[in-house]
Write a protein that holds these residues in place. Structure first.
Motif: not given
Length: 115
Positions: A37, A46-48, A50, A58-62, A64, A89
């Motif tokens: 995160y 926020e999750l980055v 996992q 899985r990834y955040s859209d920001s 990916k 970032d």
């Protein structure tokens, strides 16, 4: 002692790369969903990325396409490889280990992207 400890943060120029590490102790890594995160000043955590107990990512859209989460179960380590870094970032990055009954947070490691 049950804990996760982050390392690898620092100052990097825009476009650069950084690899964060999370050392877990007191837990069996494969029994936990491991996540990275981040929290930027004035923003919510926020999750980055996992990686689940079965290795699904899985990834955040920001992030990916620029970030890869991985783990080494034998070493009880989780990594976050970040490429093409930009100013957005910049944040404190936290490692998280989550099971059905327990959530463990590290102290965080600062990542600053600046020229």
């Amino acid at each position: 002692q049950v804990q996760v400890v982050e390392s690898g943060g620092g100052l990097v120029q825009p476009g650069g790369s950084l690899r964060l590490s999370c050392a877990a102790s007191g837990i069996i890594l494969s029994s936990y969903d491991m996540g990275w995160y981040r929290q930027a000043p004035g923003k919510q955590r926020e999750l980055v990325a996992q990686i689940s107990t079965i290795g699904r990512t899985r990834y955040s859209d920001s992030v990916k396409g620029r970030v890869t989460i991985s783990r080494d179960i034998a070493k009880n380590m989780v990594y976050l490889q970040m490429n093409s870094l930009n100013a957005e970032d910049t944040a404190v990055y936290y490692c998280n280990a989550a099971s059905r009954n327990l959530a463990i947070w590290g102290q965080g490691t600062q990542v600053t992207v600046s020229s």
